[in-house]
Motif scaffolding. Structure first.
Motif, PDB file in Angstrom:
ATOM      1  N   PHE A  31       0.925  -1.099  -0.075  1.00 44.34           N
ATOM      2  CA  PHE A  31       0.019  -0.066   0.093  1.00 44.34           C
ATOM      3  C   PHE A  31       0.669   1.028  -0.069  1.00 44.34           C
ATOM      4  O   PHE A  31       0.589   2.135  -0.678  1.00 44.34           O
ATOM      5  CB  PHE A  31      -1.156   0.122   1.310  1.00 44.34           C
ATOM      6  N   LEU A  37      -0.340   0.729  -3.895  1.00 46.27           N
ATOM      7  CA  LEU A  37      -1.566   1.234  -4.248  1.00 46.27           C
ATOM      8  C   LEU A  37      -1.785   2.743  -4.157  1.00 46.27           C
ATOM      9  O   LEU A  37      -2.193   3.399  -5.020  1.00 46.27           O
ATOM     10  CB  LEU A  37      -2.756   0.451  -3.700  1.00 46.27           C
ATOM     11  N   TYR A  38      -1.448   3.381  -2.869  1.00 45.65           N
ATOM     12  CA  TYR A  38      -1.554   4.717  -2.574  1.00 45.65           C
ATOM     13  C   TYR A  38      -1.005   5.445  -3.595  1.00 45.65           C
ATOM     14  O   TYR A  38      -1.276   6.540  -3.849  1.00 45.65           O
ATOM     15  CB  TYR A  38      -1.181   5.020  -1.228  1.00 45.65           C
ATOM     16  N   THR A  40       0.397   5.058  -6.585  1.00 49.61           N
ATOM     17  CA  THR A  40      -0.016   4.916  -7.867  1.00 49.61           C
ATOM     18  C   THR A  40      -1.316   5.549  -8.315  1.00 49.61           C
ATOM     19  O   THR A  40      -1.719   5.454  -9.207  1.00 49.61           O
ATOM     20  CB  THR A  40       0.140   3.546  -8.447  1.00 49.61           C
ATOM     21  N   ALA A  41      -2.057   5.917  -7.218  1.00 52.13           N
ATOM     22  CA  ALA A  41      -3.495   6.606  -7.471  1.00 52.13           C
ATOM     23  C   ALA A  41      -3.453   7.858  -8.259  1.00 52.13           C
ATOM     24  O   ALA A  41      -2.295   8.499  -8.153  1.00 52.13           O
ATOM     25  CB  ALA A  41      -4.016   6.805  -6.054  1.00 52.13           C
ATOM     26  N   PRO A  48      -7.687   5.993  -2.498  1.00 54.50           N
ATOM     27  CA  PRO A  48      -7.544   4.463  -2.123  1.00 54.50           C
ATOM     28  C   PRO A  48      -8.120   4.380  -0.740  1.00 54.50           C
ATOM     29  O   PRO A  48      -9.134   3.288  -0.590  1.00 54.50           O
ATOM     30  CB  PRO A  48      -6.210   3.703  -2.441  1.00 54.50           C
ATOM     31  N   PHE A  67     -13.162  -1.287  -7.392  1.00 56.38           N
ATOM     32  CA  PHE A  67     -11.601  -0.875  -6.938  1.00 56.38           C
ATOM     33  C   PHE A  67     -11.215  -2.375  -6.245  1.00 56.38           C
ATOM     34  O   PHE A  67     -10.287  -2.919  -6.505  1.00 56.38           O
ATOM     35  CB  PHE A  67     -11.785  -0.103  -6.042  1.00 56.38           C
ATOM     36  N   HIS A  68     -11.956  -2.921  -5.534  1.00 58.01           N
ATOM     37  CA  HIS A  68     -12.014  -4.231  -4.769  1.00 58.01           C
ATOM     38  C   HIS A  68     -11.546  -5.436  -6.074  1.00 58.01           C
ATOM     39  O   HIS A  68     -10.638  -5.878  -5.727  1.00 58.01           O
ATOM     40  CB  HIS A  68     -12.971  -4.544  -3.925  1.00 58.01           C
ATOM     41  N   THR A  70     -10.408  -5.049  -8.955  1.00 55.55           N
ATOM     42  CA  THR A  70      -9.221  -4.833  -9.907  1.00 55.55           C
ATOM     43  C   THR A  70      -8.019  -4.492  -8.998  1.00 55.55           C
ATOM     44  O   THR A  70      -6.958  -4.899  -9.716  1.00 55.55           O
ATOM     45  CB  THR A  70      -9.662  -3.722 -10.633  1.00 55.55           C
ATOM     46  N   SER A  71      -8.129  -4.288  -7.779  1.00 56.07           N
ATOM     47  CA  SER A  71      -6.631  -3.766  -7.153  1.00 56.07           C
ATOM     48  C   SER A  71      -6.523  -4.777  -5.824  1.00 56.07           C
ATOM     49  O   SER A  71      -5.285  -4.842  -5.571  1.00 56.07           O
ATOM     50  CB  SER A  71      -6.875  -2.445  -6.553  1.00 56.07           C
ATOM     51  N   LEU A  72      -7.490  -5.602  -5.270  1.00 58.25           N
ATOM     52  CA  LEU A  72      -7.202  -6.433  -4.238  1.00 58.25           C
ATOM     53  C   LEU A  72      -7.427  -7.792  -4.486  1.00 58.25           C
ATOM     54  O   LEU A  72      -6.868  -8.610  -3.498  1.00 58.25           O
ATOM     55  CB  LEU A  72      -8.378  -5.990  -3.033  1.00 58.25           C
ATOM     56  N   HIS A  74      -6.178 -11.149  -6.298  1.00 57.16           N
ATOM     57  CA  HIS A  74      -4.981 -11.681  -7.063  1.00 57.16           C
ATOM     58  C   HIS A  74      -5.078 -13.114  -7.187  1.00 57.16           C
ATOM     59  O   HIS A  74      -4.133 -14.000  -6.358  1.00 57.16           O
ATOM     60  CB  HIS A  74      -3.695 -11.162  -6.516  1.00 57.16           C
TER      61      HIS A  74
END
Length: 243
Positions: A31, A37-38, A40-41, A48, A67-68, A70-72, A74
């Motif tokens: 993060f 993530l923070y 690259t926002a 985020p 967002f969940h 696409t970003s969290l 994997h």
């Protein structure tokens, strides 16, 4: 490395407390780093922290779930050497618990059995109305606001969002494990996120080991500090110890 191996060798009740840094080597971004993530926002998108909040889930669920997903989530991520090393330590009876701030389920995928998930797990999703549980694939295959196939209630990830309290039962179990252990290994976390970071203050054992790329506020308290990548460091030490 010799010092770490010696600590692991004499440890009879080891607990590992980890954060996002243990999973970056599995391809999951953290993060707060420069690539997290923070950082690259984009300036024209919601923060985020907001997209990961209970407020966003309640008032703008479409943005939250987009967002969940696409970003969290994997689904292709696999355990790395650090996850595998901890599972081996538990298997031989040296490690009693993994305490994690992560929601990716990689500790369990590596074989760890006692995993205390402070922030829940993205592997689980539950209907807010009937409580029916769904897996990650259900969330990945859904669109918009996911709906329960039984009652049509909203299905949300079983994770702790900003603005929500931690599960006190999990916190109590984590405190109990830390109070009882003789070695606490803290890895892949900046120890900046509270209340989870405050767990280190409960440690009363012999050896506190901090393994993190960057310094933390608790470095001065540790028996051993290693500013190195967690996977190779912990993996090499456990391989040398157990063969």
């Amino acid at each position: 490395m010799d010092s770490l191996q010696a600590i692991l060798d004499r440890g009879q009740d080891i607990v590992f407390f980890g954060g996002a840094g243990i999973s970056t080597e599995s391809g999951i971004p953290d993060f707060r780093s420069s690539a997290g993530l923070y950082a690259t926002a984009t300036p024209d998108s919601p923060a985020p922290e907001y997209l990961l909040s209970h407020e966003c889930l309640e008032h703008d669920p479409e943005s939250f779930f987009d967002f969940h997903r696409t970003s969290l989530l994997h689904p292709k991520a696999r355990p790395n050497r650090a996850h595998q090393a901890l599972a081996r330590l538990e298997e031989v009876g040296k490690l009693s618990a993994v305490i994690t701030q992560n929601i990716d389920g990689l500790h369990q995928a590596a074989g760890s059995r006692r995993v205390l998930e402070l922030h829940g797990s993205a592997q689980r999703n539950r209907c807010i109305d009937c409580g029916q549980v769904q897996d990650m694939r259900f969330m990945l295959d859904s669109t918009g606001v996911p709906r329960c196939p039984i009652c049509r209630g909203m299905v949300r990830p079983d994770v702790v969002l900003y603005g929500e309290p931690l599960d006190q039962r999990v916190m109590d179990a984590a405190i109990e494990a830390i109070l009882a252990c003789d070695v606490l290994i803290v890895g892949g976390t900046s120890l900046n996120v509270y209340p989870a970071a405050g767990l280190v203050n409960f440690y009363q054992g012999r050896d506190l080991v901090l393994i993190n790329r960057d310094p933390t506020a608790h470095d001065g308290q540790a028996s051993l500090v290693l500013h190195q990548d967690l996977g190779p460091t912990l993996g090499d030490a456990v391989d040398s110890l157990l063969g």
